[in-house]
Design an enzyme around this catalytic site. Structure first.
Site, PDB file in Angstrom:
ATOM      1  N   THR A   1       0.959  -1.189   0.064  1.00  0.00           N
ATOM      2  CA  THR A   1      -0.104   0.165   0.059  1.00  0.00           C
ATOM      3  C   THR A   1       0.823   1.217   0.043  1.00  0.00           C
ATOM      4  O   THR A   1       1.191   1.472   0.696  1.00  0.00           O
ATOM      5  CB  THR A   1      -0.890   0.116   1.337  1.00  0.00           C
TER       6      THR A   1
ATOM      7  N   LYS B   1      -7.459   1.351  -2.674  1.00  0.00           N
ATOM      8  CA  LYS B   1      -6.943   0.870  -1.434  1.00  0.00           C
ATOM      9  C   LYS B   1      -6.962   2.150  -0.534  1.00  0.00           C
ATOM     10  O   LYS B   1      -7.123   1.831   0.598  1.00  0.00           O
ATOM     11  CB  LYS B   1      -5.752   0.083  -1.476  1.00  0.00           C
TER      12      LYS B   1
ATOM     13  N   LYS C   1       0.493   5.997   8.619  1.00  0.00           N
ATOM     14  CA  LYS C   1       0.962   6.092   7.201  1.00  0.00           C
ATOM     15  C   LYS C   1      -0.115   6.115   6.151  1.00  0.00           C
ATOM     16  O   LYS C   1      -0.224   6.906   5.262  1.00  0.00           O
ATOM     17  CB  LYS C   1       2.095   5.001   6.765  1.00  0.00           C
TER      18      LYS C   1
END
Length: 322
Positions: free
Chosen positions: A96, A171, A246
């Site tokens: 990701t 995502k 993050k």
């Protein structure tokens, strides 16, 4: 059966490769962590001494790494994938990462004659172990179709998302919604408790009512209600607060690049930053509930939405994924 090269054997890559071995594939793995290599080896993964050794003779290469900088480092350079794999090898990145990094690898792979897809996953460590992940795959349609065949042993859902970087876009947006849901679930759980509701009774109501969400059903941040909750194990990580910070930071960066206001998302990012500032970055992200019930005192949230970037570790050539 295929020869699979796998770069990044951490909390997600490790169990994912175990499912590939179970399906009959030969898996050659590389990770900077000796412990990760040893754990993967116990499940039948052949340890490689370098990226070059892992990709030699591979039909497909998977990468599963924490950040865009890590992905760039394993694809680019003399020791990287593009310099050492055969151009017939299909390249699949399931990390990701930020849209810019994903686009950079798409562009570099195409320029070098490779087929590459971005294929991040949803489902967490439990889904990686069970082989029930959802894969979101962006790239050229033929490459996406071929990637789907390799992905099948690890997945319950394989969803083509469109062209290059659309897997990452899906995502990022999905995780934004997840973490907002987690924050709202934490607030609802604490308020219900303080209003005198039994924790199980409230969960039973919310899980079949309009308050339902994946976060409520899977990560409910109160011990003794949901078996998969990290709250049952002192918030030992299933998905760390640092990684949550993050990921929501990726959404905020993408939002800024598209002039999209994320007022709720930015506030939730500040909550994760407060966890990190309080020394709890390695704990499960569902420990966000401690900021609601007062069990963790961290002071005011000074860092802004860019704080996620400032807390990223210096990338190595193949750091373990989380």
């Amino acid at each position: 059966m295929a020869v699979v090269a796998w770069i990044g054997l951490g909390n997600m890559g490790g169990p994912m490769t175990a499912n590939m071995v179970k399906a009959g594939h030969t898996v050659k793995g590389f990770d900077l962590s000796p412990n990760a290599l040893a754990a993967a080896g116990a499940h039948g993964v052949e340890a490689a001494a370098s990226i070059a050794a892992a990709v030699q003779g591979a039909d497909v290469v998977f990468t599963m790494l924490p950040k865009g900088d890590h992905v760039r480092s394993v694809y680019f350079g003399e020791a990287g994938i593009l310099a050492n794999a055969a151009t017939a090898t299909l390249l699949i990145d399931s990390s990701t990462i930020d849209i810019d990094s994903a686009q950079a690898v798409h562009d570099a792979a195409a320029a070098a004659g490779f087929r590459f897809v971005d294929a991040p996953v949803s489902g967490g460590m439990s889904g990686a172990t069970a082989g029930t992940l959802t894969f979101m795959i962006g790239g050229e349609s033929g490459a996406v179709a071929d990637a789907s065949g390799f992905i099948e042993p690890m997945s319950a859902n394989i969803i083509p998302t469109g062209g290059a970087t659309t897997g990452q876009a899906a995502k990022i947006c999905n995780n934004l919604m997840l973490f907002i849901n987690l924050a709202s679930t934490s607030e609802g759980a604490v308020l219900a408790d303080r209003l005198g509701l039994d924790k199980q009774v409230f969960w039973d109501i919310a899980s079949v009512s309009s308050g339902d969400s994946w976060a409520l059903r899977t990560w409910y941040p109160v011990a003794g209600v949901v078996p998969t909750s990290a709250a049952n194990n002192d918030f030992a990580p299933t998905f760390t607060a640092e990684l949550a910070n993050k990921d929501i930071g990726l959404a905020i960066a993408a939002a800024r690049s598209t002039d999209t206001p994320l007022e709720i998302g930015e506030h939730v990012q500040q909550l994760f930053q407060r966890l990190i500032d309080g020394g709890q970055g390695a704990k499960d992200c569902s420990m966000i509930v401690s900021l609601v019930d007062g069990s963790l005192q961290t002071g005011e949230a000074a860092p802004g939405p860019n704080a996620a970037a400032s807390n990223q570790a210096t990338p190595g050539p193949a750091a373990s994924n989380a």
